[in-house]
Design a protein around this motif. Sequence first.
Motif, PDB file in Angstrom:
ATOM      1  N   MET A 188       0.813  -1.207   0.000  1.00 56.86           N
ATOM      2  CA  MET A 188       0.000   0.000   0.000  1.00 56.86           C
ATOM      3  C   MET A 188       0.845   1.255   0.000  1.00 56.86           C
ATOM      4  SD  MET A 188      -3.028  -1.085   2.681  1.00 56.86           S
ATOM      5  CE  MET A 188      -3.429   0.622   3.045  1.00 56.86           C
ATOM      6  N   ALA A 189       1.980   1.184   0.718  1.00 55.72           N
ATOM      7  CA  ALA A 189       2.850   2.349   0.810  1.00 55.72           C
ATOM      8  C   ALA A 189       3.450   2.729  -0.539  1.00 55.72           C
ATOM      9  CB  ALA A 189       3.964   2.093   1.822  1.00 55.72           C
ATOM     10  N   LEU A 190       3.461   1.792  -1.468  1.00 60.12           N
ATOM     11  CA  LEU A 190       4.071   2.032  -2.770  1.00 60.12           C
ATOM     12  C   LEU A 190       3.052   2.392  -3.841  1.00 60.12           C
ATOM     13  CD1 LEU A 190       6.612  -0.943  -2.775  1.00 60.12           C
ATOM     14  CD2 LEU A 190       7.067   1.457  -2.217  1.00 60.12           C
ATOM     15  N   GLU A 191       1.757   2.379  -3.505  1.00 54.88           N
ATOM     16  CA  GLU A 191       0.740   2.709  -4.489  1.00 54.88           C
ATOM     17  C   GLU A 191      -0.369   3.528  -3.850  1.00 54.88           C
ATOM     18  OE1 GLU A 191      -1.805  -0.530  -5.779  1.00 54.88           O
ATOM     19  OE2 GLU A 191      -0.996  -1.800  -4.185  1.00 54.88           O
ATOM     20  N   LYS A 192      -1.203   4.104  -4.690  1.00 54.57           N
ATOM     21  CA  LYS A 192      -2.333   4.884  -4.211  1.00 54.57           C
ATOM     22  C   LYS A 192      -3.593   4.037  -4.238  1.00 54.57           C
ATOM     23  CE  LYS A 192      -0.655   9.435  -5.659  1.00 54.57           C
ATOM     24  NZ  LYS A 192      -0.957  10.638  -6.480  1.00 54.57           N
ATOM     25  N   GLU A 247      -4.417   8.639   6.023  1.00 51.72           N
ATOM     26  CA  GLU A 247      -3.070   8.191   5.642  1.00 51.72           C
ATOM     27  C   GLU A 247      -3.113   7.208   4.474  1.00 51.72           C
ATOM     28  OE1 GLU A 247      -0.637   8.618   9.901  1.00 51.72           O
ATOM     29  OE2 GLU A 247      -1.337   6.654   9.207  1.00 51.72           O
ATOM     30  N   ALA A 248      -4.160   6.391   4.395  1.00 55.86           N
ATOM     31  CA  ALA A 248      -4.284   5.422   3.304  1.00 55.86           C
ATOM     32  C   ALA A 248      -4.873   6.041   2.046  1.00 55.86           C
ATOM     33  CB  ALA A 248      -5.131   4.235   3.740  1.00 55.86           C
ATOM     34  N   GLY A 249      -5.285   7.307   2.124  1.00 56.83           N
ATOM     35  CA  GLY A 249      -5.827   7.976   0.954  1.00 56.83           C
ATOM     36  C   GLY A 249      -7.322   8.146   0.946  1.00 56.83           C
ATOM     37  N   GLY A 250      -8.023   7.776   2.037  1.00 60.47           N
ATOM     38  CA  GLY A 250      -9.470   7.933   2.098  1.00 60.47           C
ATOM     39  C   GLY A 250      -9.877   9.398   2.124  1.00 60.47           C
ATOM     40  N   ARG A 251     -11.102   9.687   1.661  1.00 61.51           N
ATOM     41  CA  ARG A 251     -11.600  11.067   1.666  1.00 61.51           C
ATOM     42  C   ARG A 251     -13.060  11.178   2.085  1.00 61.51           C
ATOM     43  NH1 ARG A 251     -11.572  14.140  -3.473  1.00 61.51           N
ATOM     44  NH2 ARG A 251     -12.277  15.828  -2.110  1.00 61.51           N
ATOM     45  N   LEU A 252     -13.929  10.270   1.612  1.00 65.82           N
ATOM     46  CA  LEU A 252     -15.367  10.471   1.796  1.00 65.82           C
ATOM     47  C   LEU A 252     -15.828   9.963   3.160  1.00 65.82           C
ATOM     48  CD1 LEU A 252     -18.160  10.014  -0.798  1.00 65.82           C
ATOM     49  CD2 LEU A 252     -18.475   9.099   1.513  1.00 65.82           C
ATOM     50  N   ILE A 253     -16.452  10.863   3.928  1.00 62.23           N
ATOM     51  CA  ILE A 253     -17.014  10.543   5.238  1.00 62.23           C
ATOM     52  C   ILE A 253     -18.498  10.874   5.197  1.00 62.23           C
ATOM     53  CG2 ILE A 253     -16.941  10.982   7.712  1.00 62.23           C
ATOM     54  CD1 ILE A 253     -14.049  11.928   7.344  1.00 62.23           C
ATOM     55  N   ASP A 254     -19.329   9.883   5.514  1.00 60.78           N
ATOM     56  CA  ASP A 254     -20.778  10.037   5.426  1.00 60.78           C
ATOM     57  C   ASP A 254     -21.411  10.049   6.813  1.00 60.78           C
ATOM     58  OD1 ASP A 254     -23.405   9.683   3.714  1.00 60.78           O
ATOM     59  OD2 ASP A 254     -23.528   8.211   5.338  1.00 60.78           O
ATOM     60  N   SER A 255     -22.358  10.974   7.025  1.00 62.80           N
ATOM     61  CA  SER A 255     -23.040  11.038   8.313  1.00 62.80           C
ATOM     62  C   SER A 255     -24.488  11.449   8.113  1.00 62.80           C
ATOM     63  CB  SER A 255     -22.312  12.018   9.252  1.00 62.80           C
ATOM     64  OG  SER A 255     -22.754  11.832  10.585  1.00 62.80           O
ATOM     65  N   SER A 256     -25.164  11.796   9.219  1.00 58.88           N
ATOM     66  CA  SER A 256     -26.571  12.194   9.180  1.00 58.88           C
ATOM     67  C   SER A 256     -26.960  12.754  10.539  1.00 58.88           C
ATOM     68  CB  SER A 256     -27.456  10.983   8.853  1.00 58.88           C
ATOM     69  OG  SER A 256     -28.828  11.301   9.035  1.00 58.88           O
ATOM     70  N   PRO A 257     -27.912  13.691  10.578  1.00 60.24           N
ATOM     71  CA  PRO A 257     -28.437  14.120  11.881  1.00 60.24           C
ATOM     72  C   PRO A 257     -29.135  12.989  12.619  1.00 60.24           C
ATOM     73  CG  PRO A 257     -29.749  15.040  10.082  1.00 60.24           C
ATOM     74  CD  PRO A 257     -28.525  14.430   9.467  1.00 60.24           C
ATOM     75  N   MET A 258     -29.514  11.922  11.901  1.00 50.53           N
ATOM     76  CA  MET A 258     -30.115  10.751  12.530  1.00 50.53           C
ATOM     77  C   MET A 258     -29.112  10.007  13.402  1.00 50.53           C
ATOM     78  SD  MET A 258     -31.666   7.422  10.589  1.00 50.53           S
ATOM     79  CE  MET A 258     -32.433   6.055  11.447  1.00 50.53           C
ATOM     80  N   TYR A 259     -27.818  10.229  13.163  1.00 48.80           N
ATOM     81  CA  TYR A 259     -26.772   9.443  13.826  1.00 48.80           C
ATOM     82  C   TYR A 259     -26.281  10.078  15.130  1.00 48.80           C
ATOM     83  CZ  TYR A 259     -26.426   7.386   9.105  1.00 48.80           C
ATOM     84  OH  TYR A 259     -26.692   6.806   7.893  1.00 48.80           O
TER      85      TYR A 259
END
Length: 297
Positions: free
Chosen positions: A21-25, A66-78
């Motif tokens: 993983m460290a060598l690729e995206k 660090e692993a390249g993640g971006r999308l975080i999903d939530s809701s006022p229901m949570y």
Amino acid sequence: MKRRQLLGMAALLALRAEAAMALEKMRTRQIPTSGEELPAIGMGTWRTFDGDASPALRSVLQRFFEAGGRLIDSSPMYGRSEETVGALLPATPRPFLATKVWTSGRDEGIAQMRRSMKLMWPSGAGAFDLMQIHNLLDWKTHVKTLRAWKEQGLIRYWGITHYVPSAFEDMEKIIRSDKPDFVQLPYSVGVRDAEERLLPLCSEMKAAVLVDRPFEGGSLFRDSLRRPLPSWAAELDCTSWAQIFLKFILAHPAVTCPIPATSSPEHMADNLRAGFGRLPNLEFRRRIVAEVTGGTK
């Protein structure tokens, strides 16, 4: 055996995977309406972030970014999840934030969405990424607001969500009539109803697809963790059942990003590895279904 124990047994394989993983995206998928690239593994927050901004949750986010993640999903229901995410977000990198409107009425919806955006993105820098209509609640009212907000530059994308296949017929009608940028739906090895019509329609209408409940609320692990990891898992660069389940989802061409939720840094690291390495072809996907369901579903 618990998932944590099996992860320990796979430690050497995991270290090897981390080195790779460290060598690729992380692989990415395009948002069809814009061409913007999104990392293929996102993060949900249902139940897992409904609490204090703890060091463990901070570590979850750290590993995610660090692993390249971006999308975080939530809701006022949570519960407090939006607030907890906002309190823990680092200054960089820039996340892709998604939340929902979960109320009836135009003014009530506007007030709730403004509060959610402020909680989740306290700096308010730039347009909020994605606002979704939670479980289609009062969707005819909210879609007018969301379209106007997108034109005004307050949000970048809008979408619809539901968590049960019984809502798919209604979702299909909205996708055809109103053309949302994103559709969030349930899909997994064991719950494949979306394959029949909804996923092909999303592809046809150029809607990005977020997949909730990729592990069916954890129930997929109850049976699979009683069995050793299949020998063919190595052919998919998988070191855990979680990675197999997520790669099964990612192998569908209509899927943009599954959003598993976790409060464990170790589970987060495990999930993220599904964004790297080989994906199953059609034959492998059938093998995964047979292995998990016994060919009965």
